[in-house]
Motif scaffolding. Structure first.
Motif, short mmCIF file in Angstrom:
data_model
loop_
_atom_site.label_atom_id
_atom_site.label_comp_id
_atom_site.label_asym_id
_atom_site.label_seq_id
_atom_site.Cartn_x
_atom_site.Cartn_y
_atom_site.Cartn_z
N ILE A 12 0.71 -1.24 -0.07
CA ILE A 12 0.08 0.02 -0.12
C ILE A 12 0.99 1.39 -0.05
N LYS A 16 0.72 4.11 -2.93
CA LYS A 16 0.26 5.48 -2.85
C LYS A 16 1.52 6.59 -3.25
N ILE A 82 -11.40 -5.71 1.00
CA ILE A 82 -10.70 -4.79 0.48
C ILE A 82 -9.39 -5.07 0.23
N GLU A 83 -8.74 -6.05 1.03
CA GLU A 83 -7.35 -6.47 1.00
C GLU A 83 -7.40 -7.21 -0.43
N ASN A 86 -7.42 -4.99 -3.45
CA ASN A 86 -6.18 -4.40 -3.65
C ASN A 86 -4.99 -5.20 -4.23
N GLU A 282 -9.13 7.82 2.40
CA GLU A 282 -8.08 7.11 3.03
C GLU A 282 -7.51 6.03 2.30
N TYR A 283 -8.12 5.62 0.92
CA TYR A 283 -7.75 4.68 0.26
C TYR A 283 -7.12 5.21 -1.07
N THR A 286 -4.69 3.44 -4.16
CA THR A 286 -4.99 1.97 -4.02
C THR A 286 -6.09 1.72 -4.86
N GLY A 289 -9.59 2.90 -3.88
CA GLY A 289 -9.70 4.16 -3.84
C GLY A 289 -9.80 4.89 -5.21
N ARG A 470 -13.37 -2.69 -5.67
CA ARG A 470 -13.56 -3.85 -4.89
C ARG A 470 -14.17 -4.90 -5.76
#
Length: 504
Positions: A12, A16, A82-83, A86, A282-283, A286, A289, A470
């Motif tokens: 992550i 970013k 989410i994980e 990603n 906040e994402y 990624t 996000g 997602r």
């Protein structure tokens, strides 16, 4: 902290960092199309090529590959988490990027910048021949890109399409477009045969540009675009770009004697902007996000532009304000006549100004031509002739100038080949989503007529925007609506609306 959680956090962090580099390029690209002096194009091309190379180096580092391999071997990620999303989408992007040499990435960026400025000038002067050398360079580069990506025996075009609509193929899109095309042709014919012809001269009266700007901004703000975190400027071709959290840029273009262009263009781009502003901050950087796909993105812009903005209920809310803003043009025009004028259906040259019914035919034409360009079945030097012939076949009229024909769109100058089909996909997705929102919110027409746009915006924020990547597009549609992609909801919506307008 387990080893896999540590590896995930490191992934992550790297994503970013790459996203920050990409956002720096985005602001340079926005400036290029809004305020850059023409003489600065060469220098900007070098800047953007450098940034593209830096991003490519960061995004394809072997360390990211090692982290993905470690994370994929772990068993603790829940399906649709989410994980997991990603990791899945990072793998997809990493595999694409690592197939492309940095040299090609930089050259695509450099040529796109120079090509854009050549396109702007050629469009202004109606000279396809002046743009042709740049188009030839771009097509050669996109063919090289498609070959580098490879697509397991499928069309080379599919490798480019996958960038905008992950997992889609040209065959899948044609299967979706074919029944839609058949229904639209029948609807267009029925409207033509109705003999009803709204007074569209209403829309070409004098609408002062500054008043258009004020009215467009007030409407975009009303439907939910946050100008504290965004702005509206002028560009040769309208677009929206999300720079990052708190910074989303919209553009439009004005014609003092054509009200729909800037107004509905601004609503369209505001729809994109509401999506960008609805992503979870906040994402940022990624996949979760980021937007699901361009088809889903276009579903949002096309929904606010057409299903909301061209609806009778929208003008129940806005028409008195429009008359006050444009007294010279609208004081003696009834709301009904105005509503019929903005929903007039007839063949026209310009895609972004086309009515809801014929719009998708514009997309299908481009979809066919750009597939042929990438396959080598159509050479760039023959594009103008091929465009005019196919346009005549589709619409029964022949473009009178290149600016009304193959020079009207920015996409091919920018190398955005594979993007066009997402507009028609977006119309289809939008119809599904709008039906679901209407059912869950208990009647959108009444809410919209009262100027209550927050319920729809918040529904879209929760159901679509905050989901990011997602889910892939078709899976997101199933999760939100319980349905698979079909042409039927869009055809049903168009048939209801235009049967009433044209007494069908």
């Amino acid at each position: 902290m387990s080893a896999s959680v540590k590896a995930y956090d490191e992934l992550i962090t790297r994503l970013k960092k790459s996203a920050l580099l990409r956002s720096c390029s985005a602001i340079l690209e926005w400036d290029e199309q809004t305020y850059l002096p023409p003489a600065g194009a060469g220098h900007r091309a070098d800047q953007l090529a450098l940034m593209a190379g830096m991003f490519h180096q960061e995004a394809t580092s072997p360390e990211i590959g090692d982290l993905l391999q470690e994370l994929e071997s772990a068993s603790e990620w829940e399906a649709d988490s989410i994980e997991q999303a990603n990791i899945r989408e990072s793998r997809h992007e990493y595999d694409r990027m690592t197939k492309l040499p940095r040299r090609l990435v930089e050259e695509l960026s450099r040529v796109a910048t120079l090509s854009h400025h050549a396109w702007v000038k050629a469009r202004q002067e109606n000279q396809f021949k002046d743009f042709l050398p740049w188009l030839e360079q771009m097509i050669d580069l996109k063919r090289e890109q498609a070959a580098a990506l490879g697509f397991h025996g499928q069309k080379a075009y599919d490798a480019l399409l996958d960038e905008y609509e992950p997992g889609a193929t040209s065959e899948m899109i044609e299967q979706a477009f074919s029944p839609l095309r058949n229904e639209l042709v029948k609807l267009v014919a029925a409207i033509h045969d109705s003999g009803i012809s709204p007074d569209v001269s209403i829309l070409t009266r004098k609408y002062p540009v500054e008043k258009q700007r004020e009215f467009s901004i007030s409407a975009a703000e009303k439907i939910g675009f946050d100008f504290h975190s965004g702005r509206l400027d002028i560009a040769a071709h309208p677009f929206c770009t999300g720079i990052g959290p708190g910074d989303c840029r919209l553009t439009t273009r004005y014609d003092e004697h054509h009200f729909p262009g800037a107004f509905f263009g601004t609503l369209h781009e505001a729809g994109h902007g509401i999506y960008e502003q609805g992503l979870l901050k906040e994402y940022f950087g990624t996949p979760v996000g980021s937007s699901t796909s361009l088809g889903i993105h276009e579903s949002q812009s096309r929904m606010w532009e057409n299903l909301v903005g061209r609806s009778r209920s929208f003008w129940d809310c806005f028409y008195q304000s429009a008359q006050a803003q444009f007294p010279e043009a609208l004081t003696n025009v009834t709301q009904e006549d105005f509503y019929r004028a903005i929903n007039d259906v007839r063949p026209s040259y310009i895609r972004v100004e086309a009515d809801e019914v014929t719009y998708n035919l514009h997309i299908m034409l481009r979809f066919e031509l750009e597939q042929a360009l990438i396959a080598g079945d159509l050479q760039p030097t023959d594009l103008e002739t091929a465009w005019n012939e196919k346009f005549t076949e589709y619409f029964g009229i022949t473009p009178d100038t290149p600016a009304h024909g193959c020079l009207q769109d920015v996409h091919w100058s920018a190398g955005l080949i594979g993007y066009f089909p997402t507009y028609a996909l977006g119309n289809m997705y939008a119809a599904h989503f709008f039906n679901a929102a209407n059912q869950e919110l208990g009647g959108l027409d009444e809410l919209i007529s009262r100027g209550e746009f927050v319920p729809l915006k918040e529904w879209l924020n929760q159901k679509i925007h905050q989901q990011g990547k997602r889910y892939r597009a078709n899976r997101l549609l199933e999760v939100v609506t319980g349905e698979s992609l079909s042409h039927e909801p869009l055809v049903a919506q168009l048939s209801r609306k235009y049967s009433e307008l044209y007494n069908l």
